[in-house]
Design a protein around this motif. Sequence first.
Motif, mmCIF file in Angstrom:
data_model
loop_
_atom_site.group_PDB
_atom_site.id
_atom_site.type_symbol
_atom_site.label_atom_id
_atom_site.label_comp_id
_atom_site.label_asym_id
_atom_site.label_seq_id
_atom_site.Cartn_x
_atom_site.Cartn_y
_atom_site.Cartn_z
ATOM 1 N N SER A 16 36.541 46.986 39.333
ATOM 2 C CA SER A 16 35.726 46.366 40.154
ATOM 3 C C SER A 16 36.234 45.384 40.939
ATOM 4 O O SER A 16 37.270 44.740 40.485
ATOM 5 N N ASP B 89 35.312 42.073 41.141
ATOM 6 C CA ASP B 89 35.382 40.979 40.063
ATOM 7 C C ASP B 89 36.452 41.022 39.126
ATOM 8 O O ASP B 89 37.215 40.218 38.828
ATOM 9 N N GLU B 90 36.877 42.202 38.731
ATOM 10 C CA GLU B 90 38.009 42.438 37.595
ATOM 11 C C GLU B 90 39.260 42.146 38.473
ATOM 12 O O GLU B 90 40.217 41.467 37.915
ATOM 13 N N MET C 275 39.737 40.215 40.984
ATOM 14 C CA MET C 275 39.609 38.896 41.280
ATOM 15 C C MET C 275 40.305 38.033 40.100
ATOM 16 O O MET C 275 40.952 36.787 40.249
ATOM 17 N N ASN C 276 39.735 38.409 38.861
ATOM 18 C CA ASN C 276 39.986 37.841 37.735
ATOM 19 C C ASN C 276 41.304 37.980 37.366
ATOM 20 O O ASN C 276 42.202 37.005 36.678
ATOM 21 N N LYS D 163 43.633 35.452 39.292
ATOM 22 C CA LYS D 163 43.504 34.028 38.876
ATOM 23 C C LYS D 163 44.647 34.046 37.539
ATOM 24 O O LYS D 163 45.090 32.984 37.443
ATOM 25 N N THR E 64 42.013 42.545 47.188
ATOM 26 C CA THR E 64 40.608 41.966 46.864
ATOM 27 C C THR E 64 40.385 41.613 48.316
ATOM 28 O O THR E 64 39.137 41.379 48.687
#
Length: 508
Positions: free
Chosen positions: A459, A461-462, A464-465, A468, A486
């Motif tokens: 996903s 979110d995955e 983007m994590n 980071k 992303t």
Amino acid sequence: MEPAAPRANPTRLNPHLRSRCRKRTPPTPPMMSRRLRTFKRWMRSHGIDCSDALELDDAGGGISVRAVCDLTEGDLVATIPKSACLTVRTSGARDMIESAGLAGFLGLVVALMYERSRGPASPWQGYLQLLPERECVPLVWSLQEVDTFLSGTELHKAVKQDKTLLYEDWRECIEPLILSGEWKLDRDNFGVEQYFSAKSLVSSRSFEIDDYHGFGMVPLADLFNHKTGAENVHFTSVCSPSSSDDEGDDHASDETNNDKLLIDDSNTSSSGEDNAALEMIIVRSVEAGFEVFNTYGSMGNAALLHRYGFTEAGNPFDIVNVDLALLIRWCSSTFSNRYARARISLWRRLNYSGCTSQHTEYFEISYDGEPQLELLVLLYIIFLADDAYEKLSYMVDAFEGPDESTNIVNLIKITRNKFRKVKGHKKPEDIKELLVSENVCSALISLADLRESLYGTSSLDEDMNMLKRCCPVKDRKLCHSLILRTSERMILARLRDYALKRSTGKRA
């Protein structure tokens, strides 16, 4: 015959700038590395005049250029003789390259390979030792890395095609030079890997100098890093004092598709065989201690990663492409193949088409999620009722108006029984709203979902994590590919928002 190193001309750098630097007491600079000391000696011996107002810094691994004192618009900070640039014309491989009929980037790549193969005997060794073996562009990534890091992005297919085409270039143009034996080329220096490495440097660092030299490697100029919309320094070509007292004052940047900058050489003769020099001039003020940036143009992250090996977070020039083939797949599954072909055919008869690149037709979704007008027109035609479709098909010849806005208004008039007259001049974004029906909004969401499915099972979110946790130095390939990935997925999310807001408005 090797080109002789040019004699240094008397400095033309701004005396007020020198005074400004002397008055300022800067902090103790970091110890200069051996490779930078070698390069600075090489610059002096080749007539490159670099102002004391510039400091070359390689403390962070890569090289950057910083201002020692405040720099203001119009400051002349360096002059670079064209004879110090590595081009086909100045290279010791000129005869070989020209006899083989090689030119442009291909010729420059061979010139760079040749000079690197000579080691300390090359007149450019002091410059070449400063360059990396290769730039970290996707072209030199392994196929596994390309599939792992770029799957779903705008670059995935393009990089694979590039690899195939470049291998063909090497096999057809360079391997024969090795096999002929005439030029005594060592395969260890002119093999496929060396060709790809040199190509990565040429594609990311070369400049178009003038008509005589064509593209070339410009020492010092290629050390300035890029920052979108924040160009501090510009390169221009002028005649040296020995040939002319006139100086060019046109510092406007010209962008090309294949190089960092097209150097302004409006004051150079077409023969190129003069004492012309390149000047580096400040076009935007820089405070002491800050980095001095060049700009490679207004490019999205796909282009930056493709050509230069890096990305920028929050790049406003990012886009996402939706291939026409993807739209046809969606339309055929929703209606039928025959239906899709007929509606696209009418769209083309109205003189519409998508963007094209490498035999692929596509539509652009801008950074803010707004779809290309041609996509909206096609979706509008796809959802026309049969009678409106037949009427539009019959009136194609009378359709074309003086501008795009008129065409859209005519399209709506022909296909709608009730149409409220548009008053006054409509902006293009307002005209688009006439096409965005609830069905079109639903189709945009479906296309966004189909396009996002190309990224695989993870996903946003995955991703983007993972970004980071990513180290830009140790995980450079992963980091920059995640920034690209992303950014593209966030654009698709904005496309959904674009459609949802308008769909809700239609129902309301």
